[in-house]
Design a protein around this motif. Structure first.
Motif, PDB file in Angstrom:
ATOM      1  N   GLU A   1      -0.965  14.553  15.510  1.00  0.00           N
ATOM      2  CA  GLU A   1      -1.432  15.618  14.622  1.00  0.00           C
ATOM      3  C   GLU A   1      -2.835  15.327  14.070  1.00  0.00           C
ATOM      4  OE1 GLU A   1       0.142  16.592  10.356  1.00  0.00           O
ATOM      5  OE2 GLU A   1       1.580  17.286  11.863  1.00  0.00           O
ATOM      6  N   GLY A   2      -3.740  16.288  14.286  1.00  0.00           N
ATOM      7  CA  GLY A   2      -5.098  16.160  13.771  1.00  0.00           C
ATOM      8  C   GLY A   2      -5.969  15.155  14.503  1.00  0.00           C
TER       9      GLY A   2
ATOM     10  N   GLU B   1      10.596  11.575  18.890  1.00  0.00           N
ATOM     11  CA  GLU B   1       9.934  12.874  19.052  1.00  0.00           C
ATOM     12  C   GLU B   1       9.089  13.219  17.819  1.00  0.00           C
ATOM     13  OE1 GLU B   1       9.648  14.507  21.888  1.00  0.00           O
ATOM     14  OE2 GLU B   1      10.813  12.867  22.719  1.00  0.00           O
ATOM     15  N   ALA B   2       9.635  12.998  16.635  1.00  0.00           N
ATOM     16  CA  ALA B   2       8.886  13.265  15.404  1.00  0.00           C
ATOM     17  C   ALA B   2       7.683  12.332  15.306  1.00  0.00           C
ATOM     18  CB  ALA B   2       9.779  13.128  14.181  1.00  0.00           C
TER      19      ALA B   2
ATOM     20  N   GLU C   1       0.850  -1.185   0.000  1.00  0.00           N
ATOM     21  CA  GLU C   1       0.000   0.000   0.000  1.00  0.00           C
ATOM     22  C   GLU C   1       0.892   1.243   0.000  1.00  0.00           C
ATOM     23  OE1 GLU C   1      -3.006  -0.236   3.077  1.00  0.00           O
ATOM     24  OE2 GLU C   1      -3.034  -2.417   2.918  1.00  0.00           O
ATOM     25  N   PRO C   2       1.577   1.541  -1.126  1.00  0.00           N
ATOM     26  CA  PRO C   2       2.549   2.644  -1.140  1.00  0.00           C
ATOM     27  C   PRO C   2       1.950   4.020  -0.863  1.00  0.00           C
ATOM     28  CG  PRO C   2       2.177   1.808  -3.354  1.00  0.00           C
ATOM     29  CD  PRO C   2       1.479   0.871  -2.413  1.00  0.00           C
ATOM     30  N   ALA C   3       0.655   4.211  -1.076  1.00  0.00           N
ATOM     31  CA  ALA C   3       0.036   5.507  -0.803  1.00  0.00           C
ATOM     32  C   ALA C   3       0.075   5.853   0.681  1.00  0.00           C
ATOM     33  CB  ALA C   3      -1.405   5.518  -1.310  1.00  0.00           C
ATOM     34  N   ARG C   4       0.359   4.879   1.518  1.00  0.00           N
ATOM     35  CA  ARG C   4       0.442   5.142   2.958  1.00  0.00           C
ATOM     36  C   ARG C   4       1.704   5.905   3.327  1.00  0.00           C
ATOM     37  NH1 ARG C   4      -3.037   2.562   6.588  1.00  0.00           N
ATOM     38  NH2 ARG C   4      -4.483   1.132   5.615  1.00  0.00           N
ATOM     39  N   ASP C   5       2.648   6.021   2.397  1.00  0.00           N
ATOM     40  CA  ASP C   5       3.841   6.843   2.591  1.00  0.00           C
ATOM     41  C   ASP C   5       4.583   6.491   3.880  1.00  0.00           C
ATOM     42  OD1 ASP C   5       5.723   8.863   2.140  1.00  0.00           O
ATOM     43  OD2 ASP C   5       4.492  10.377   3.121  1.00  0.00           O
ATOM     44  N   PRO C   6       5.017   5.220   4.032  1.00  0.00           N
ATOM     45  CA  PRO C   6       5.745   4.877   5.259  1.00  0.00           C
ATOM     46  C   PRO C   6       6.989   5.746   5.405  1.00  0.00           C
ATOM     47  CG  PRO C   6       5.862   3.083   3.663  1.00  0.00           C
ATOM     48  CD  PRO C   6       4.957   4.116   3.099  1.00  0.00           C
ATOM     49  N   THR C   7       7.188   6.256   6.599  1.00  0.00           N
ATOM     50  CA  THR C   7       8.272   7.189   6.875  1.00  0.00           C
ATOM     51  C   THR C   7       8.967   6.790   8.171  1.00  0.00           C
ATOM     52  OG1 THR C   7       7.046   8.961   5.807  1.00  0.00           O
ATOM     53  CG2 THR C   7       8.791   9.628   7.310  1.00  0.00           C
ATOM     54  N   TRP C   8      10.304   6.797   8.164  1.00  0.00           N
ATOM     55  CA  TRP C   8      11.075   6.530   9.367  1.00  0.00           C
ATOM     56  C   TRP C   8      11.427   7.852  10.016  1.00  0.00           C
ATOM     57  CZ3 TRP C   8      11.481   1.769  11.235  1.00  0.00           C
ATOM     58  CH2 TRP C   8      11.214   0.706  10.376  1.00  0.00           C
ATOM     59  N   CYS C   9      11.268   7.916  11.323  1.00  0.00           N
ATOM     60  CA  CYS C   9      11.622   9.130  12.053  1.00  0.00           C
ATOM     61  C   CYS C   9      11.943   8.761  13.489  1.00  0.00           C
ATOM     62  CB  CYS C   9      10.493  10.166  11.977  1.00  0.00           C
ATOM     63  SG  CYS C   9       8.908   9.601  12.601  1.00  0.00           S
ATOM     64  N   GLY C  10      12.516   9.689  14.215  1.00  0.00           N
ATOM     65  CA  GLY C  10      12.825   9.483  15.615  1.00  0.00           C
ATOM     66  C   GLY C  10      11.565   9.523  16.473  1.00  0.00           C
TER      67      GLY C  10
ATOM     68  N   ARG D   1       1.928   6.727  25.049  1.00  0.00           N
ATOM     69  CA  ARG D   1       2.115   5.552  25.905  1.00  0.00           C
ATOM     70  C   ARG D   1       2.692   4.378  25.110  1.00  0.00           C
ATOM     71  NH1 ARG D   1      -1.301   1.664  26.693  1.00  0.00           N
ATOM     72  NH2 ARG D   1      -3.105   2.868  26.055  1.00  0.00           N
ATOM     73  N   VAL D   2       2.185   4.141  23.899  1.00  0.00           N
ATOM     74  CA  VAL D   2       2.699   3.055  23.061  1.00  0.00           C
ATOM     75  C   VAL D   2       4.168   3.298  22.722  1.00  0.00           C
ATOM     76  CG1 VAL D   2       2.509   1.901  20.811  1.00  0.00           C
ATOM     77  CG2 VAL D   2       0.439   2.457  22.110  1.00  0.00           C
ATOM     78  N   LEU D   3       4.498   4.527  22.342  1.00  0.00           N
ATOM     79  CA  LEU D   3       5.883   4.850  22.001  1.00  0.00           C
ATOM     80  C   LEU D   3       6.811   4.738  23.209  1.00  0.00           C
ATOM     81  CD1 LEU D   3       5.283   7.815  19.562  1.00  0.00           C
ATOM     82  CD2 LEU D   3       6.029   5.498  18.973  1.00  0.00           C
TER      83      LEU D   3
END
Length: 113
Positions: A89-90, A81-82, A70-79, A101-103
């Motif tokens: 957001e939203g 805090e990000a 599902e490439p439209a999901r735009d998986p992104t790696w971040c730290g 809590r999960v993080l």
């Protein structure tokens, strides 16, 4: 990664298919939605509420990446805090607190702190 509608950030999730254990389902969903595979914990990391459902989160230690189904999901790696900011957001305030809590549980599982 983004929700299927593409308007917010979320974690991979989904239901069990016939014969799957919850950790196996979590690993499959991570592969399908985000293109990430690796070692998954047998024990739940945390639970949270999403759209009226209770989601059980598992820790997956990424070992390799492929193109997501599902490439439209735009998986992104971040730290962390990000990730905290993107996931809140939203969303209603309570959802951001659940993601926090999960993080935190994931961080604790990885670092031992």
């Amino acid at each position: 990664m983004r929700t299927s509608a593409g308007d917010r950030w979320t974690l991979p999730k989904g239901g069990c298919e016939r014969g799957e254990t919850p950790p196996e389902a979590a690993a499959r969903e991570a592969m399908e939605e985000a293109g990430v595979a690796g070692s998954i914990g047998a024990e739940p990391l945390a639970e949270y509420h999403y759209g009226g459902d209770v989601v059980t989160a598992f820790l997956l230690v990424a070992e390799y990446l492929i193109a997501p189904q599902e490439p439209a999901r735009d998986p992104t790696w971040c730290g962390l805090e990000a990730a905290r900011a993107k996931l809140a957001e939203g969303r209603p305030e309570g959802f951001g607190a659940q993601m926090e809590r999960v993080l935190r549980e994931a961080e604790r599982a990885v670092t031992g702190r």
